[in-house]
Design a protein around this motif. Sequence first.
Motif, PDB file in Angstrom:
ATOM      1  N   ASP A 104       3.399 -17.304   6.349  1.00  0.00           N
ATOM      2  CA  ASP A 104       2.285 -16.594   5.719  1.00  0.00           C
ATOM      3  C   ASP A 104       2.091 -15.204   6.324  1.00  0.00           C
ATOM      4  OD1 ASP A 104       1.802 -18.669   4.032  1.00  0.00           O
ATOM      5  OD2 ASP A 104       0.095 -19.496   5.139  1.00  0.00           O
ATOM      6  N   ALA A 105       2.306 -15.101   7.630  1.00  0.00           N
ATOM      7  CA  ALA A 105       2.183 -13.794   8.301  1.00  0.00           C
ATOM      8  C   ALA A 105       3.216 -12.823   7.738  1.00  0.00           C
ATOM      9  CB  ALA A 105       2.362 -13.956   9.807  1.00  0.00           C
ATOM     10  N   GLU A 106       4.458 -13.301   7.621  1.00  0.00           N
ATOM     11  CA  GLU A 106       5.542 -12.464   7.073  1.00  0.00           C
ATOM     12  C   GLU A 106       5.197 -12.012   5.655  1.00  0.00           C
ATOM     13  OE1 GLU A 106      10.233 -12.835   5.701  1.00  0.00           O
ATOM     14  OE2 GLU A 106       9.450 -14.307   7.126  1.00  0.00           O
ATOM     15  N   LYS A 107       4.731 -12.960   4.833  1.00  0.00           N
ATOM     16  CA  LYS A 107       4.400 -12.659   3.428  1.00  0.00           C
ATOM     17  C   LYS A 107       3.290 -11.605   3.345  1.00  0.00           C
ATOM     18  CE  LYS A 107       3.375 -15.254  -0.837  1.00  0.00           C
ATOM     19  NZ  LYS A 107       1.965 -15.062  -1.189  1.00  0.00           N
ATOM     20  N   THR A 108       2.236 -11.783   4.146  1.00  0.00           N
ATOM     21  CA  THR A 108       1.101 -10.848   4.115  1.00  0.00           C
ATOM     22  C   THR A 108       1.549  -9.424   4.456  1.00  0.00           C
ATOM     23  OG1 THR A 108      -0.411 -12.615   4.766  1.00  0.00           O
ATOM     24  CG2 THR A 108      -1.170 -10.359   5.116  1.00  0.00           C
ATOM     25  N   VAL A 109       2.308  -9.298   5.554  1.00  0.00           N
ATOM     26  CA  VAL A 109       2.723  -7.963   6.004  1.00  0.00           C
ATOM     27  C   VAL A 109       3.705  -7.346   5.018  1.00  0.00           C
ATOM     28  CG1 VAL A 109       3.869  -6.670   7.845  1.00  0.00           C
ATOM     29  CG2 VAL A 109       2.278  -8.513   8.429  1.00  0.00           C
ATOM     30  N   MET A 110       4.670  -8.131   4.572  1.00  0.00           N
ATOM     31  CA  MET A 110       5.686  -7.592   3.660  1.00  0.00           C
ATOM     32  C   MET A 110       5.069  -7.157   2.328  1.00  0.00           C
ATOM     33  SD  MET A 110       8.633  -7.327   5.040  1.00  0.00           S
ATOM     34  CE  MET A 110       9.962  -7.444   3.839  1.00  0.00           C
ATOM     35  N   GLU A 111       4.093  -7.928   1.821  1.00  0.00           N
ATOM     36  CA  GLU A 111       3.438  -7.540   0.556  1.00  0.00           C
ATOM     37  C   GLU A 111       2.630  -6.250   0.734  1.00  0.00           C
ATOM     38  OE1 GLU A 111       1.198 -10.921  -0.837  1.00  0.00           O
ATOM     39  OE2 GLU A 111       3.002 -11.955  -1.577  1.00  0.00           O
ATOM     40  N   ALA A 112       1.973  -6.116   1.903  1.00  0.00           N
ATOM     41  CA  ALA A 112       1.197  -4.898   2.168  1.00  0.00           C
ATOM     42  C   ALA A 112       2.119  -3.687   2.250  1.00  0.00           C
ATOM     43  CB  ALA A 112       0.409  -5.057   3.465  1.00  0.00           C
TER      44      ALA A 112
ATOM     45  N   ALA B 266       5.130  -3.408   0.879  1.00  0.00           N
ATOM     46  CA  ALA B 266       5.731  -3.161  -0.440  1.00  0.00           C
ATOM     47  C   ALA B 266       4.739  -2.489  -1.385  1.00  0.00           C
ATOM     48  CB  ALA B 266       6.230  -4.472  -1.046  1.00  0.00           C
ATOM     49  N   ALA B 267       3.451  -2.855  -1.262  1.00  0.00           N
ATOM     50  CA  ALA B 267       2.439  -2.260  -2.142  1.00  0.00           C
ATOM     51  C   ALA B 267       2.285  -0.767  -1.867  1.00  0.00           C
ATOM     52  CB  ALA B 267       1.096  -2.973  -1.953  1.00  0.00           C
ATOM     53  N   PHE B 268       2.481  -0.369  -0.608  1.00  0.00           N
ATOM     54  CA  PHE B 268       2.440   1.059  -0.275  1.00  0.00           C
ATOM     55  C   PHE B 268       3.667   1.761  -0.844  1.00  0.00           C
ATOM     56  CE2 PHE B 268       3.874   4.399   2.735  1.00  0.00           C
ATOM     57  CZ  PHE B 268       2.876   5.329   2.485  1.00  0.00           C
ATOM     58  N   ASP B 269       4.842   1.203  -0.554  1.00  0.00           N
ATOM     59  CA  ASP B 269       6.097   1.764  -1.049  1.00  0.00           C
ATOM     60  C   ASP B 269       7.191   0.717  -0.841  1.00  0.00           C
ATOM     61  OD1 ASP B 269       8.670   3.267  -1.137  1.00  0.00           O
ATOM     62  OD2 ASP B 269       7.346   5.011  -1.301  1.00  0.00           O
ATOM     63  N   PRO B 270       7.899   0.312  -1.904  1.00  0.00           N
ATOM     64  CA  PRO B 270       8.938  -0.732  -1.762  1.00  0.00           C
ATOM     65  C   PRO B 270       9.977  -0.406  -0.687  1.00  0.00           C
ATOM     66  CG  PRO B 270       8.562  -0.237  -4.082  1.00  0.00           C
ATOM     67  CD  PRO B 270       7.756   0.767  -3.293  1.00  0.00           C
ATOM     68  N   ARG B 271      10.219   0.892  -0.447  1.00  0.00           N
ATOM     69  CA  ARG B 271      11.216   1.280   0.573  1.00  0.00           C
ATOM     70  C   ARG B 271      10.801   0.775   1.961  1.00  0.00           C
ATOM     71  NH1 ARG B 271      11.425   7.639  -0.401  1.00  0.00           N
ATOM     72  NH2 ARG B 271       9.225   7.190  -0.822  1.00  0.00           N
ATOM     73  N   MET B 272       9.482   0.745   2.192  1.00  0.00           N
ATOM     74  CA  MET B 272       8.981   0.321   3.496  1.00  0.00           C
ATOM     75  C   MET B 272       9.299  -1.169   3.712  1.00  0.00           C
ATOM     76  SD  MET B 272       5.488   1.646   5.004  1.00  0.00           S
ATOM     77  CE  MET B 272       4.623   0.938   6.369  1.00  0.00           C
ATOM     78  N   ALA B 273       9.111  -1.964   2.677  1.00  0.00           N
ATOM     79  CA  ALA B 273       9.425  -3.394   2.772  1.00  0.00           C
ATOM     80  C   ALA B 273      10.931  -3.608   2.921  1.00  0.00           C
ATOM     81  CB  ALA B 273       8.898  -4.124   1.546  1.00  0.00           C
ATOM     82  N   ASP B 274      11.721  -2.813   2.230  1.00  0.00           N
ATOM     83  CA  ASP B 274      13.188  -2.938   2.333  1.00  0.00           C
ATOM     84  C   ASP B 274      13.668  -2.693   3.767  1.00  0.00           C
ATOM     85  OD1 ASP B 274      13.303  -3.460  -0.351  1.00  0.00           O
ATOM     86  OD2 ASP B 274      13.922  -1.435  -0.940  1.00  0.00           O
ATOM     87  N   ILE B 275      13.061  -1.699   4.425  1.00  0.00           N
ATOM     88  CA  ILE B 275      13.460  -1.394   5.808  1.00  0.00           C
ATOM     89  C   ILE B 275      13.019  -2.525   6.744  1.00  0.00           C
ATOM     90  CG2 ILE B 275      13.135   0.204   7.748  1.00  0.00           C
ATOM     91  CD1 ILE B 275      12.677   2.413   5.563  1.00  0.00           C
ATOM     92  N   ALA B 276      11.857  -3.127   6.449  1.00  0.00           N
ATOM     93  CA  ALA B 276      11.317  -4.179   7.327  1.00  0.00           C
ATOM     94  C   ALA B 276      12.038  -5.515   7.166  1.00  0.00           C
ATOM     95  CB  ALA B 276       9.820  -4.355   7.049  1.00  0.00           C
ATOM     96  N   ALA B 277      12.612  -5.779   5.984  1.00  0.00           N
ATOM     97  CA  ALA B 277      13.169  -7.110   5.674  1.00  0.00           C
ATOM     98  C   ALA B 277      14.187  -7.625   6.706  1.00  0.00           C
ATOM     99  CB  ALA B 277      13.770  -7.099   4.274  1.00  0.00           C
ATOM    100  N   PRO B 278      15.174  -6.814   7.152  1.00  0.00           N
ATOM    101  CA  PRO B 278      16.179  -7.353   8.086  1.00  0.00           C
ATOM    102  C   PRO B 278      15.595  -7.827   9.419  1.00  0.00           C
ATOM    103  CG  PRO B 278      16.829  -5.171   7.271  1.00  0.00           C
ATOM    104  CD  PRO B 278      15.434  -5.410   6.816  1.00  0.00           C
ATOM    105  N   PHE B 279      14.440  -7.311   9.807  1.00  0.00           N
ATOM    106  CA  PHE B 279      13.829  -7.751  11.066  1.00  0.00           C
ATOM    107  C   PHE B 279      13.611  -9.261  11.048  1.00  0.00           C
ATOM    108  CE2 PHE B 279      13.008  -3.263  11.367  1.00  0.00           C
ATOM    109  CZ  PHE B 279      12.953  -2.993  12.724  1.00  0.00           C
ATOM    110  N   PHE B 280      13.246  -9.778   9.879  1.00  0.00           N
ATOM    111  CA  PHE B 280      12.954 -11.208   9.755  1.00  0.00           C
ATOM    112  C   PHE B 280      14.216 -12.050   9.605  1.00  0.00           C
ATOM    113  CE2 PHE B 280       9.103  -9.035   8.363  1.00  0.00           C
ATOM    114  CZ  PHE B 280       8.126  -9.722   9.059  1.00  0.00           C
ATOM    115  N   SER B 281      15.241 -11.494   8.957  1.00  0.00           N
ATOM    116  CA  SER B 281      16.403 -12.316   8.603  1.00  0.00           C
ATOM    117  C   SER B 281      17.579 -12.187   9.573  1.00  0.00           C
ATOM    118  CB  SER B 281      16.885 -11.949   7.190  1.00  0.00           C
ATOM    119  OG  SER B 281      17.240 -10.571   7.136  1.00  0.00           O
ATOM    120  N   LYS B 282      17.569 -11.165  10.433  1.00  0.00           N
ATOM    121  CA  LYS B 282      18.767 -10.899  11.245  1.00  0.00           C
ATOM    122  C   LYS B 282      18.573 -11.047  12.755  1.00  0.00           C
ATOM    123  CE  LYS B 282      21.225  -8.001   7.943  1.00  0.00           C
ATOM    124  NZ  LYS B 282      21.897  -6.708   7.714  1.00  0.00           N
TER     125      LYS B 282
END
Length: 606
Positions: A328-336, A338-354
Amino acid sequence: MHELPFPVRDANAGGGADNLGNLPEWNLDDLYKGQDAPELTRDLEWLEQECAAFAADYEGKLADLDAQGLLNCVQRNEKINAIAGRIMSFAGLRYYQLTTDSERAKFLSDMQEKVTLFTTPLVFFTLEINRIDDDVLAAHFKANAELARYEPVFRRIRAMKPYQLSDELEKFLHDLGVVGDAWERLFDETIAGLTFTVNGEELNIEGTLNLLTEQDRSKREAAARELARVFQDNVKTFARVHNTQAKEKEIIDRWRKMPTPQTARHLANDVEPEVVEALREAVVAAYPKLSHRYYELKRKWLGLDVMQVWDRNAPLPMEDTRTVSWEDAEKTVMEAYAAFDPRMADIAAPFFSKGWIDAAVKPGKAPGAFAHPTVTDVHPYVMLNYLGKPRDVMTLAHELGHGVHQVLAAGQGEMLSSTPLTLAETASVFGEMLTFRKMLDQAETPEQRKVLLAGKVEDMINTVVRQIAFYDFECKLHAARREGELTPDDINALWMSVQAESLGPAFEFMDGYETFWAYIPHFVHSPFYVYAYAFGDGLVNALYSVYESGADGFEEKYFEMLRAGGSKHHKELLAPFGLDASDPKFWDKGLSMISGMIDELEALEG
């Protein structure tokens, strides 16, 4: 030369919780696959040889180089920084995962000593840059656009020109650096090794600090009193560390003829002393309308005649004590994001998966949270001590903001990517604000809105008011140490002198609170670091008000600012947004956002 990462957030996190979900751990393979990795051996050998070759090729010759020759020299130095940075990042991150492991501590110490030894012949580089004539350097920049890109690096190096010592003394101080690092390690290992017994349960410092945010007041009191007891038992060690570090700094400052103990930090932060003083004065003047007013409200909510220090970060009586799962923490931050700018979420995504985040609370792990940029050809790593509290979600948003900033700035290269501390908090606090606004929009009842607003106000008070009080404490500590050795009681008295002023009349201070300076890592690792938090918060509040006003092209300007890394001064970075940190009214704009939230809380009461 290569400062280790350290817990840079004064967050009350730690302590163990179930049902958090699958918490990620670091995978450090992108640096090295282990301390015996052949690539590490290869890099150490290369570093030793290249440092010697660099000195042989350039020492005593920088002033005679043409523009292309100087560019080649700078780029070779940059490669050395990158390899040394990779080695120290790997050693430091491994150590922070388990600071109580003697093998990891030894490996870190060995790497520090080797890197220091190898890089000592390079001390001439900055010294000789400072001897190049201004007109010659200006002509080089004009002649070579690629060299001119490094102009901000030259400007920052040359800011140290008035405080430079002889080549021999500079080498001596460089070599001696590992001794100062040993005192920092003593502090880290002492803190990590402390054990606290609260209601029959044995906890580390993270777990005990975490109890200060418990709903049950008796648990908070028990934790505060146990913290005081253990700090008092160890206060001589902490006083020795502070005395030694402050004395070492005083000697170096005196030899360098630094006008104040704060000068070196201001130079490193690329910020003018008067800007910092304007920030400090604005915050101190605002204590009554910020912290004093908020804590009076909180005292009433808690139904108390007077608040004790263990009530400062207490949850409100109506607060939901649910645990937020990692998912839920990941979802909340990633949605926030992405709502500002999808590029920001794209840069953040690998932190969680890698494997770029280490989230769980574990015995021996360093306390707090940080984002370490490592080197520009790898990626940052984020450390948390995640316990599932709403504030931990904010800490995730904060550190991930650092990570996004560091990824974007990496394009500047090793020497230009790193931002001064004053600007390093920009993306982290902005990421936190985006996440907070998302959570506030999702509030279903006035009570939920009140709890979220109060939590944000508390975080801002901890970031602005508390850190400026910390800064005042450090200023007093370093001034007093210049007069002679400080006893633990002397340091305690300095600490208490700033607490009542900043927190206000709603508080009473228990016996033992006077030792709570002992666990703050910034005082030891990075003197006067703390004002950067207040600077960053004020800057972001001003930025956010521009964003909220619907300014055209804000997102693109924001990404450009982050991509700039350390290549621009704060005046240049803020100009596109119509902001200027050297204007005293700038800080009032940021502080008024906090007081506006307190206005809303008071209105909710009405």
